[in-house]
Design an enzyme around this catalytic site. Sequence first.
Site, short mmCIF file in Angstrom:
data_model
loop_
_atom_site.label_atom_id
_atom_site.label_comp_id
_atom_site.label_asym_id
_atom_site.label_seq_id
_atom_site.Cartn_x
_atom_site.Cartn_y
_atom_site.Cartn_z
N HIS A 265 1.14 -1.52 -0.06
CA HIS A 265 -0.05 0.12 -0.20
C HIS A 265 0.83 1.22 -0.23
O HIS A 265 0.95 1.65 1.00
CB HIS A 265 -0.75 0.07 0.98
CG HIS A 265 -2.21 -1.19 0.93
ND1 HIS A 265 -2.22 -2.38 1.64
CD2 HIS A 265 -2.90 -1.32 0.08
CE1 HIS A 265 -3.03 -2.97 1.34
NE2 HIS A 265 -4.07 -2.29 0.27
N HIS A 269 1.40 1.34 -6.16
CA HIS A 269 -0.52 0.85 -5.65
C HIS A 269 -0.75 1.94 -6.49
O HIS A 269 -2.34 1.53 -7.29
CB HIS A 269 -0.28 0.55 -4.42
CG HIS A 269 -2.15 -0.06 -4.23
ND1 HIS A 269 -2.89 -1.00 -5.62
CD2 HIS A 269 -3.14 0.14 -3.18
CE1 HIS A 269 -3.86 -1.39 -4.66
NE2 HIS A 269 -3.99 -0.69 -3.86
N ASP A 303 -5.80 5.51 -1.34
CA ASP A 303 -5.58 4.37 0.05
C ASP A 303 -4.08 5.68 0.71
O ASP A 303 -3.39 5.24 1.54
CB ASP A 303 -4.63 3.03 -0.41
CG ASP A 303 -5.69 2.04 -0.82
OD1 ASP A 303 -6.47 2.40 0.15
OD2 ASP A 303 -4.33 1.46 -1.17
N1 LIG Z 1 -2.99 -10.49 -4.87
C1 LIG Z 1 -3.73 -10.04 -4.09
N2 LIG Z 1 -4.29 -11.31 -3.39
C2 LIG Z 1 -4.38 -11.09 -1.91
N3 LIG Z 1 -5.06 -10.15 -1.28
C3 LIG Z 1 -5.70 -9.23 -2.09
C4 LIG Z 1 -4.78 -9.25 -3.63
N4 LIG Z 1 -5.02 -7.73 -4.33
C5 LIG Z 1 -5.70 -7.26 -3.01
N5 LIG Z 1 -5.99 -7.69 -2.42
C6 LIG Z 1 -6.61 -7.58 -0.79
O1 LIG Z 1 -7.65 -6.38 -1.46
C7 LIG Z 1 -7.95 -5.54 -0.92
C8 LIG Z 1 -8.37 -4.29 -1.05
O2 LIG Z 1 -8.20 -3.09 -0.13
P1 LIG Z 1 -6.85 -3.22 0.45
O3 LIG Z 1 -6.50 -2.18 -0.92
O4 LIG Z 1 -7.55 -2.20 1.97
O5 LIG Z 1 -6.28 -4.41 0.81
C9 LIG Z 1 -6.32 -5.47 -0.32
C10 LIG Z 1 -6.25 -7.06 -0.17
O6 LIG Z 1 -6.43 -7.01 1.02
#
Ligand SMILES: Nc1ncnc2c1ncn2[C@@H]1O[C@@H]2COP(=O)(O)O[C@H]2[C@H]1O
Length: 526
Positions: A265, A269, A303
């Site tokens: 994050h 990203h 984010d």
């Molecule tokens: N490739 C991935 N593998 C596992 N979890 C993911 C992946 N991509 C996104 N996520 C999850 O999806 C969520 C989307 O919201 P967040 O960006 O808060 O946090 C992200 C991760 O927790």
Amino acid sequence: MSTLFLIGMHEIEKSQTIIRNEHYFDRIIELHDLDSLMIDLYRDRVSSFPNAHNFETGVSLVLYDPSKFQLSVRQLNVLFKRFFPSFNISAIDHTQEENLQRLECIERENNICRNRITRINHWMYHHHDDIPDGINKKNYGTINGNSIPTQACEANIYTLLLHLNDSKAQQLHKASVPRLIRNIEFMSFLSDPLEKISQDELHYWNILSTWDFCALSLSTQELIWCGFTLIKKLSKDAKVLIADNKLLLLLFTLESSYHQVNKFHNFRHAIDVMQATWQLCTYLLEDNPVQTLLLCMAAIGHDVGHPGTNNQLLCNCESEVAQNFKNVSILENFHRELFQQLLSDHWPQLLSISRKQFNFISEAILATDMALHSQYEDRLMHEQPMKQITLISLIIKAADISNVTRPLSISARWAYLITLEFNDCALLESFHKAHRPEQDCFGDSYKNVDSPKEDLGSIQDILMNVTNPDDIIKSHPYIPNGQIFFINTFAEVFFNALSQKFSKLEFLSDNVKINKEYWMQHKKSQ
Ligand SMILES: Nc1ncnc2c1ncn2[C@@H]1O[C@@H]2COP(=O)(O)O[C@H]2[C@H]1O
């Protein structure tokens, strides 16, 4: 790494306290004036990965005599919080010996932010007693009259709460951009991309214009350049113009508001999601340049300030940030509030398009909370006719988890990064078994915390040099299982439904299918 900046100070002016504590800093930089300080901060921040001087893995101090520079210590500290929010940096008037006591804390503060677990813990659960002007002091530190568990401490280290409160304070003051920042020519920090465009003018357009976009192999300077290139074009299409230098300042401030030390994050990203959002808009919002611009802006800010953990961890420990948002979409509300302030500070014209349009940005950021995923899936499948706000939310949601729809070699590297970030969350949870999250960070028991090595250098090496997923899973054999779980639980149904609704997006579900097949072949039995 921590830096001691000595501004306009002669050797003979150094007090014994300074001399005694100098060795706690990784470097000492002597500068003539505050303009040079600003240049150094920006230049260091966007230098190549692994960036030792990111101002997050150590505490930096600026010693100067404010009477010589017509800028008070308070003003300089406000400037740091406004333009370099994630930095652990503060200014001190070195002519007052009692102020120099801060130097005595440097070793302990550096220890906290050199250990990535105590650093994240500090970000999430601590706050400072230093209350920004304009924030109600009576309510600060209490919620509904109850005392809060968040630890008030004196460490000069970033915290989510401070970031939020400083942002609220800026909203009240509506100050103009100070001369020190206004005079900077931001293009001068972008030698990486400028060199590439001098050879091929279309280089960044070409990489931005395909679904094979790979933010992983770009430097911070190039990431900023991609944001600049795309937003500049979209702002022209939408007829909401912004001068180049102002747009660059917005992007540099945004980059400094993300944590460069997070594995997943971070600003990389943000740029990845912005590019995916734009690509999806070209299919789904063809004739709506204003909404495309707003949605791409929402994507780049969605984010901001992310601590690399999750809502659950904030809720579990009753952090003050969680209570601030009543435990509902905590991080998404946090990002939304920070980003709205940042936009009204740097691009108020966007606000003047219309309140209703601007609210799309808020709605879009809130839609990225995965706790709402099944609700959105439901709307995707059943809302007839689909409302515009649903469409906008689905686009940013799809972009946010689009890493599983990228070509396998790119998708696998994102999977590697999110896995590392999840591992840090697990380490934080084990830390909480032995330490209270709000524990006094200057207390002795912090000294016994295991110190996971800072691993950004080796990660960067993998991102740049390893493109074959087989090589990635050799050292992290459980990545396939995590990916199968994520795809089965969230991505597959969602992208299949999206592709069915909008046939132009079939490539998304096709890619998820190909990636899943690869992960299935490499699944580890538990
Ligand atoms: N490739 C991935 N593998 C596992 N979890 C993911 C992946 N991509 C996104 N996520 C999850 O999806 C969520 C989307 O919201 P967040 O960006 O808060 O946090 C992200 C991760 O927790």
